[in-house]
Design a protein around this motif. Structure first.
Motif, PDB file in Angstrom:
ATOM      1  N   GLU A   4       0.862  -1.227  -0.077  1.00 58.25           N
ATOM      2  CA  GLU A   4      -0.111  -0.126  -0.090  1.00 58.25           C
ATOM      3  C   GLU A   4       0.907   1.197   0.024  1.00 58.25           C
ATOM      4  N   ASP A   5       0.331   2.089  -0.492  1.00 62.23           N
ATOM      5  CA  ASP A   5       0.937   3.587  -0.735  1.00 62.23           C
ATOM      6  C   ASP A   5      -0.090   4.402   0.035  1.00 62.23           C
ATOM      7  N   GLY A   6      -0.034   4.674   1.220  1.00 59.78           N
ATOM      8  CA  GLY A   6      -1.114   5.393   1.794  1.00 59.78           C
ATOM      9  C   GLY A   6      -2.270   4.342   1.877  1.00 59.78           C
ATOM     10  N   ASP A   7      -3.467   4.911   1.604  1.00 60.90           N
ATOM     11  CA  ASP A   7      -4.579   3.831   1.426  1.00 60.90           C
ATOM     12  C   ASP A   7      -4.704   3.211  -0.093  1.00 60.90           C
ATOM     13  N   ALA A   8      -3.828   3.621  -0.979  1.00 63.43           N
ATOM     14  CA  ALA A   8      -4.054   2.918  -2.317  1.00 63.43           C
ATOM     15  C   ALA A   8      -3.267   1.606  -2.231  1.00 63.43           C
ATOM     16  N   LEU A   9      -4.075   0.832  -3.010  1.00 58.27           N
ATOM     17  CA  LEU A   9      -3.456  -0.466  -3.332  1.00 58.27           C
ATOM     18  C   LEU A   9      -2.333  -0.343  -4.454  1.00 58.27           C
ATOM     19  N   ALA A  10      -1.226  -0.742  -4.012  1.00 58.79           N
ATOM     20  CA  ALA A  10      -0.006  -0.776  -4.970  1.00 58.79           C
ATOM     21  C   ALA A  10       0.262  -2.124  -5.628  1.00 58.79           C
ATOM     22  N   GLY A  11      -0.146  -3.077  -4.852  1.00 59.54           N
ATOM     23  CA  GLY A  11       0.225  -4.557  -5.150  1.00 59.54           C
ATOM     24  C   GLY A  11       0.121  -5.277  -4.155  1.00 59.54           C
ATOM     25  N   PHE A  12       0.058  -6.623  -4.642  1.00 59.83           N
ATOM     26  CA  PHE A  12      -0.496  -8.060  -3.778  1.00 59.83           C
ATOM     27  C   PHE A  12       0.402  -9.199  -4.279  1.00 59.83           C
ATOM     28  N   LEU A  13       0.717  -9.987  -3.395  1.00 62.01           N
ATOM     29  CA  LEU A  13       0.832 -11.416  -3.572  1.00 62.01           C
ATOM     30  C   LEU A  13       0.020 -12.484  -2.760  1.00 62.01           C
ATOM     31  N   VAL A  14      -0.349 -13.347  -3.531  1.00 53.60           N
ATOM     32  CA  VAL A  14      -1.240 -14.279  -2.822  1.00 53.60           C
ATOM     33  C   VAL A  14      -0.247 -15.843  -3.013  1.00 53.60           C
ATOM     34  N   GLY A  15      -0.037 -16.191  -1.798  1.00 55.52           N
ATOM     35  CA  GLY A  15       0.793 -17.489  -1.678  1.00 55.52           C
ATOM     36  C   GLY A  15       0.338 -18.200  -0.366  1.00 55.52           C
ATOM     37  N   PHE A  16       0.961 -19.351  -0.452  1.00 52.20           N
ATOM     38  CA  PHE A  16       0.613 -20.275   0.557  1.00 52.20           C
ATOM     39  C   PHE A  16       1.671 -21.270   0.843  1.00 52.20           C
ATOM     40  N   LEU A  17       1.754 -22.025   2.080  1.00 51.10           N
ATOM     41  CA  LEU A  17       2.807 -22.852   2.504  1.00 51.10           C
ATOM     42  C   LEU A  17       1.978 -24.154   2.054  1.00 51.10           C
ATOM     43  N   SER A  18       2.716 -24.872   1.370  1.00 49.58           N
ATOM     44  CA  SER A  18       1.947 -26.409   0.901  1.00 49.58           C
ATOM     45  C   SER A  18       1.595 -27.081   2.121  1.00 49.58           C
ATOM     46  N   PRO A  19       0.255 -27.409   2.343  1.00 53.23           N
ATOM     47  CA  PRO A  19      -0.158 -28.473   3.352  1.00 53.23           C
ATOM     48  C   PRO A  19       0.329 -30.015   2.881  1.00 53.23           C
ATOM     49  N   SER A  20       0.524 -30.044   1.925  1.00 54.18           N
ATOM     50  CA  SER A  20       1.034 -31.554   1.522  1.00 54.18           C
ATOM     51  C   SER A  20       2.535 -31.869   1.192  1.00 54.18           C
ATOM     52  N   VAL A  21       3.153 -30.537   0.907  1.00 55.02           N
ATOM     53  CA  VAL A  21       4.798 -30.728   0.699  1.00 55.02           C
ATOM     54  C   VAL A  21       5.207 -30.179   1.668  1.00 55.02           C
ATOM     55  N   PRO A  22       5.858 -30.585   2.705  1.00 50.11           N
ATOM     56  CA  PRO A  22       6.432 -29.920   3.716  1.00 50.11           C
ATOM     57  C   PRO A  22       7.413 -28.887   3.590  1.00 50.11           C
ATOM     58  N   ASP A  23       8.115 -29.230   2.249  1.00 49.88           N
ATOM     59  CA  ASP A  23       9.377 -28.065   2.500  1.00 49.88           C
ATOM     60  C   ASP A  23       9.024 -26.941   1.277  1.00 49.88           C
ATOM     61  N   ALA A  24       7.952 -26.948   0.649  1.00 48.18           N
ATOM     62  CA  ALA A  24       7.454 -26.086  -0.356  1.00 48.18           C
ATOM     63  C   ALA A  24       6.526 -25.140  -0.059  1.00 48.18           C
ATOM     64  N   ALA A  25       6.544 -24.092  -0.691  1.00 45.25           N
ATOM     65  CA  ALA A  25       5.592 -23.010  -0.654  1.00 45.25           C
ATOM     66  C   ALA A  25       5.297 -22.533  -2.235  1.00 45.25           C
ATOM     67  N   TYR A  26       4.005 -21.895  -2.273  1.00 45.44           N
ATOM     68  CA  TYR A  26       3.469 -21.590  -3.702  1.00 45.44           C
ATOM     69  C   TYR A  26       3.204 -20.128  -3.843  1.00 45.44           C
ATOM     70  N   ILE A  27       3.646 -19.661  -4.917  1.00 45.62           N
ATOM     71  CA  ILE A  27       3.062 -18.406  -5.389  1.00 45.62           C
ATOM     72  C   ILE A  27       2.042 -18.366  -6.262  1.00 45.62           C
ATOM     73  N   HIS A  28       0.488 -18.017  -5.777  1.00 46.83           N
ATOM     74  CA  HIS A  28      -0.249 -18.317  -6.851  1.00 46.83           C
ATOM     75  C   HIS A  28      -0.478 -17.146  -7.650  1.00 46.83           C
TER      76      HIS A  28
END
Length: 153
Positions: free
Chosen positions: A50-74
């Motif tokens: 955020e830049d003040g109240d304005a949305l500047a960007g985002f990242l949606v990601g998660f830690l894999s519940p099935s692959v313990p060493d992996a994370a995923y950027i969706h």
């Protein structure tokens, strides 16, 4: 520059700010690839810029519940007026830190073979690039697969 942009953990309500802009930011219909469930269930592992109240960007990601060493950027988005200033790199590095803090050693992502900008960005970030992998997301839906070893750098 991204110095005036602050990163924070996403909240479920951020979906209502993100969903209306993604088609405009991509220049094509893409919102269907980001259903509300991602921010309802993976907001702690997703980031908002955020830049003040304005949305500047985002990242949606998660830690894999099935692959313990992996994370995923969706899904990652940067406001078109903010591109080229390093904000996507900050979002990715923020996610890398989050994943590493949970003991994850690999981050994965995918894109369409036609998304040359994404492929170049991931290469520049140090991801290994595989593909296009035929039928990765079903018949006639090829994908380029990215993987970054967090312990390699």
């Amino acid at each position: 520059m991204t110095d005036d942009v602050r990163l924070r953990a996403a909240e479920p309500g951020d979906y209502d700010r993100i969903a209306p802009v993604v088609d405009d930011w991509w220049g094509r219909p893409i919102q269907g690839g980001l259903p509300r469930l991602f921010l309802d269930h993976f907001h702690r592992t997703s980031l908002v810029a955020e830049d003040g109240d304005a949305l500047a960007g985002f990242l949606v990601g998660f830690l894999s519940p099935s692959v313990p060493d992996a994370a995923y950027i969706h899904f990652v988005g940067v406001h078109p007026g903010r591109r080229g200033g390093g904000l996507a790199r900050r979002l990715y590095r923020g996610f890398f830190d989050l994943a590493a803090a949970d003991g994850r050693t690999r981050v994965r992502a995918i894109t369409s073979p036609l998304n040359h900008g994404s492929i170049a960005f991931h290469r520049a970030m140090g991801f290994a690039v595989q593909g296009p992998v035929p039928d990765y997301d079903g018949p006639s839906t090829d994908r380029v697969v990215f993987e970054l070893r967090l312990d390699a750098g």
